[in-house]
Design a protein around this motif. Sequence first.
Motif, PDB file in Angstrom:
ATOM      1  N   ILE A 253       8.423  -3.306  11.137  1.00 49.13           N
ATOM      2  CA  ILE A 253       8.039  -3.830   9.837  1.00 49.13           C
ATOM      3  C   ILE A 253       7.406  -2.691   9.055  1.00 49.13           C
ATOM      4  O   ILE A 253       6.448  -2.068   9.519  1.00 49.13           O
ATOM      5  CB  ILE A 253       7.025  -4.987   9.964  1.00 49.13           C
ATOM      6  CG1 ILE A 253       7.555  -6.087  10.889  1.00 49.13           C
ATOM      7  CG2 ILE A 253       6.659  -5.535   8.590  1.00 49.13           C
ATOM      8  CD1 ILE A 253       8.767  -6.804  10.368  1.00 49.13           C
ATOM      9  N   HIS A 254       7.921  -2.406   7.869  1.00 47.63           N
ATOM     10  CA  HIS A 254       7.342  -1.353   7.050  1.00 47.63           C
ATOM     11  C   HIS A 254       6.085  -1.851   6.356  1.00 47.63           C
ATOM     12  O   HIS A 254       6.106  -2.857   5.633  1.00 47.63           O
ATOM     13  CB  HIS A 254       8.350  -0.885   5.998  1.00 47.63           C
ATOM     14  CG  HIS A 254       9.241   0.205   6.483  1.00 47.63           C
ATOM     15  ND1 HIS A 254      10.121   0.880   5.671  1.00 47.63           N
ATOM     16  CD2 HIS A 254       9.387   0.765   7.721  1.00 47.63           C
ATOM     17  CE1 HIS A 254      10.771   1.795   6.363  1.00 47.63           C
ATOM     18  NE2 HIS A 254      10.345   1.727   7.617  1.00 47.63           N
ATOM     19  N   LEU A 255       4.996  -1.132   6.562  1.00 52.72           N
ATOM     20  CA  LEU A 255       3.724  -1.406   5.908  1.00 52.72           C
ATOM     21  C   LEU A 255       3.452  -0.240   4.957  1.00 52.72           C
ATOM     22  O   LEU A 255       3.249   0.887   5.407  1.00 52.72           O
ATOM     23  CB  LEU A 255       2.608  -1.521   6.950  1.00 52.72           C
ATOM     24  CG  LEU A 255       1.209  -1.844   6.425  1.00 52.72           C
ATOM     25  CD1 LEU A 255       1.133  -3.304   5.988  1.00 52.72           C
ATOM     26  CD2 LEU A 255       0.155  -1.560   7.491  1.00 52.72           C
ATOM     27  N   PRO A 256       3.443  -0.479   3.638  1.00 53.04           N
ATOM     28  CA  PRO A 256       3.208   0.637   2.717  1.00 53.04           C
ATOM     29  C   PRO A 256       1.744   1.046   2.721  1.00 53.04           C
ATOM     30  O   PRO A 256       0.846   0.211   2.869  1.00 53.04           O
ATOM     31  CB  PRO A 256       3.624   0.062   1.358  1.00 53.04           C
ATOM     32  CG  PRO A 256       3.354  -1.411   1.485  1.00 53.04           C
ATOM     33  CD  PRO A 256       3.650  -1.757   2.922  1.00 53.04           C
ATOM     34  N   TYR A 257       1.497   2.346   2.560  1.00 53.02           N
ATOM     35  CA  TYR A 257       0.125   2.845   2.550  1.00 53.02           C
ATOM     36  C   TYR A 257       0.023   3.952   1.511  1.00 53.02           C
ATOM     37  O   TYR A 257       0.875   4.841   1.447  1.00 53.02           O
ATOM     38  CB  TYR A 257      -0.277   3.386   3.924  1.00 53.02           C
ATOM     39  CG  TYR A 257      -1.776   3.444   4.123  1.00 53.02           C
ATOM     40  CD1 TYR A 257      -2.462   2.370   4.669  1.00 53.02           C
ATOM     41  CD2 TYR A 257      -2.512   4.567   3.733  1.00 53.02           C
ATOM     42  CE1 TYR A 257      -3.845   2.406   4.836  1.00 53.02           C
ATOM     43  CE2 TYR A 257      -3.878   4.606   3.898  1.00 53.02           C
ATOM     44  CZ  TYR A 257      -4.541   3.524   4.444  1.00 53.02           C
ATOM     45  OH  TYR A 257      -5.910   3.561   4.604  1.00 53.02           O
ATOM     46  N   PHE A 258      -1.021   3.892   0.683  1.00 44.38           N
ATOM     47  CA  PHE A 258      -1.189   4.878  -0.390  1.00 44.38           C
ATOM     48  C   PHE A 258      -2.486   5.661  -0.211  1.00 44.38           C
ATOM     49  O   PHE A 258      -3.410   5.239   0.492  1.00 44.38           O
ATOM     50  CB  PHE A 258      -1.197   4.203  -1.768  1.00 44.38           C
ATOM     51  CG  PHE A 258      -2.356   3.272  -2.006  1.00 44.38           C
ATOM     52  CD1 PHE A 258      -3.611   3.754  -2.370  1.00 44.38           C
ATOM     53  CD2 PHE A 258      -2.196   1.895  -1.874  1.00 44.38           C
ATOM     54  CE1 PHE A 258      -4.671   2.892  -2.581  1.00 44.38           C
ATOM     55  CE2 PHE A 258      -3.257   1.022  -2.090  1.00 44.38           C
ATOM     56  CZ  PHE A 258      -4.513   1.530  -2.442  1.00 44.38           C
ATOM     57  N   ASN A 259      -2.544   6.799  -0.878  1.00 39.80           N
ATOM     58  CA  ASN A 259      -3.757   7.608  -0.940  1.00 39.80           C
ATOM     59  C   ASN A 259      -3.958   8.138  -2.354  1.00 39.80           C
ATOM     60  O   ASN A 259      -2.982   8.470  -3.050  1.00 39.80           O
ATOM     61  CB  ASN A 259      -3.669   8.805   0.016  1.00 39.80           C
ATOM     62  CG  ASN A 259      -3.888   8.424   1.452  1.00 39.80           C
ATOM     63  OD1 ASN A 259      -4.995   8.113   1.858  1.00 39.80           O
ATOM     64  ND2 ASN A 259      -2.817   8.438   2.241  1.00 39.80           N
ATOM     65  N   PHE A 260      -5.228   8.210  -2.751  1.00 41.78           N
ATOM     66  CA  PHE A 260      -5.631   8.892  -3.974  1.00 41.78           C
ATOM     67  C   PHE A 260      -6.557  10.036  -3.578  1.00 41.78           C
ATOM     68  O   PHE A 260      -7.387   9.890  -2.676  1.00 41.78           O
ATOM     69  CB  PHE A 260      -6.376   7.953  -4.926  1.00 41.78           C
ATOM     70  CG  PHE A 260      -5.506   6.905  -5.545  1.00 41.78           C
ATOM     71  CD1 PHE A 260      -4.777   7.168  -6.695  1.00 41.78           C
ATOM     72  CD2 PHE A 260      -5.395   5.641  -4.980  1.00 41.78           C
ATOM     73  CE1 PHE A 260      -3.962   6.204  -7.261  1.00 41.78           C
ATOM     74  CE2 PHE A 260      -4.591   4.666  -5.536  1.00 41.78           C
ATOM     75  CZ  PHE A 260      -3.875   4.949  -6.690  1.00 41.78           C
ATOM     76  N   ALA A 261      -6.432  11.168  -4.247  1.00 38.78           N
ATOM     77  CA  ALA A 261      -7.319  12.304  -4.014  1.00 38.78           C
ATOM     78  C   ALA A 261      -8.098  12.590  -5.286  1.00 38.78           C
ATOM     79  O   ALA A 261      -7.513  12.725  -6.369  1.00 38.78           O
ATOM     80  CB  ALA A 261      -6.523  13.542  -3.600  1.00 38.78           C
ATOM     81  N   THR A 262      -9.414  12.664  -5.168  1.00 34.09           N
ATOM     82  CA  THR A 262     -10.241  13.001  -6.317  1.00 34.09           C
ATOM     83  C   THR A 262     -10.139  14.489  -6.618  1.00 34.09           C
ATOM     84  O   THR A 262      -9.605  15.276  -5.823  1.00 34.09           O
ATOM     85  CB  THR A 262     -11.719  12.665  -6.051  1.00 34.09           C
ATOM     86  OG1 THR A 262     -12.239  13.595  -5.079  1.00 34.09           O
ATOM     87  CG2 THR A 262     -11.886  11.238  -5.535  1.00 34.09           C
ATOM     88  N   VAL A 263     -10.671  14.867  -7.749  1.00 34.89           N
ATOM     89  CA  VAL A 263     -10.895  16.287  -8.001  1.00 34.89           C
ATOM     90  C   VAL A 263     -11.944  16.774  -7.000  1.00 34.89           C
ATOM     91  O   VAL A 263     -12.684  15.969  -6.425  1.00 34.89           O
ATOM     92  CB  VAL A 263     -11.379  16.518  -9.442  1.00 34.89           C
ATOM     93  CG1 VAL A 263     -10.317  16.095 -10.444  1.00 34.89           C
ATOM     94  CG2 VAL A 263     -12.690  15.783  -9.705  1.00 34.89           C
ATOM     95  N   PRO A 264     -12.029  18.072  -6.748  1.00 33.73           N
ATOM     96  CA  PRO A 264     -13.056  18.558  -5.820  1.00 33.73           C
ATOM     97  C   PRO A 264     -14.458  18.152  -6.284  1.00 33.73           C
ATOM     98  O   PRO A 264     -14.816  18.317  -7.449  1.00 33.73           O
ATOM     99  CB  PRO A 264     -12.870  20.077  -5.854  1.00 33.73           C
ATOM    100  CG  PRO A 264     -11.430  20.275  -6.213  1.00 33.73           C
ATOM    101  CD  PRO A 264     -11.127  19.169  -7.183  1.00 33.73           C
TER     102      PRO A 264
END
Length: 427
Positions: A253-264
């Motif tokens: 089963i495909h489970l989608p997963y996301f990420n966000f990266a802040t500025v340093p």
Amino acid sequence: MQNDPRSHGLWERTAPPAPPATPLAGDRTADVVVIGGGYTGLSTALHAARDGLDVVLLEGVEIGFGGSGRNVGLVNAGMWVMPDDVPATLGREPGDRLLELLGDAPRQVFELVRAHGIECELETAGTLHCAVGAKGLAEIRQRAEQWLARGAPVRLLDAADTAEKTGSHAYAGSLLDLRAGTIQPLAYARGLARAALAHGARIHVRSPVVSAERAAGGWRVATAGGSVTAGWVVVATDAYTSMPWPEIRAEQIHLPYFNFATVPLDADLRSTILPERQGAWDTREILSSFRLDRAGRLVFGSVGALRGSGAPIHRAWAKRALAKIFPQIGDVAFEAEWYGQIGMTDNCLPRFHKLAPNVITFSGYNGRGIAPGTVFGQILAGHIAGRIPEEALPLPVTDASAARLRRLKEAYYEVGSQIAHLADARL
């Protein structure tokens, strides 16, 4: 990759370049053909080449294109399931063997990184499994008891110690696993590719496999530009499998997963968030994960796909959730966003399949691909070289079986995560 900034996001922007590789052209022979340029495939190629075998690796897009280049970068020990549930599911002997192997797997990753000089932002201070509320605290307490009974170096932290480690008062406690750590995941994949090439493996990118058939000498694996005939085939495409063995994809089963990266983050703010550089995730069903990269960006993720209506919903949720978890961070900007697919099996454990004579695969990593993929690749190489018999493998041989209601469940996870994130900040 493929002109899509949401496929690999920050990792593609900050990883060292991939080693030079070209599409397969013409017909080749080898001892082993490996399909897939992720952790399992690259580790198999590296260790088989070190054993003196002639190896050709075929990657359909680019090195690390699948989950290996998109994940959070947590190098964890074990799997999602409770330790005691592994032998209860697999049987005592194989279950204990798998737990021992995966408990030590992060160390194997760290040793490979050091031995081959892989530049992948290695941090070895452990990981934190953060408890949300009383239910979460009971969960990590049970997990700690089971790992401690097996001699693992884990520590149960209270709310105050967790706040000191994370920089957040959002959690009732946490489980610190000192075996674990973090890496830059795409950089690690590219480093494994360089190491495999240095030991004589041949790697071809932009070479999706279109067919595989029995031939004199073993198997003839064909791409649009050529073929490789080899005695062994290792299928290492996991959640991104298509042809010619679609049954691997069908059982997940495909489970989608996301990420966000802040500025340093500035130095003062950075000193208040994960000051020891552990990676972390929480106990919620729709979990959150967070970690820092070497430049001080906070990478924050959860379940969901950044496409269609999901992109603005998950982005707005991430802003709200970060403000609650880390009030000191303020209205920080995101500079990268990306997502991929996690392949989940029905019991959250990986599989070992013999798809045909001398065609083998480990698959179904359930979001724990870095350390297991690395050591499973090493084991596949040892098995092919004749050093590891089938009965000593960490998983029993099973037949692939299609997951029930797969498409319906996948749609539910994608839409359900949007509904959950639209409703609240989850803390």
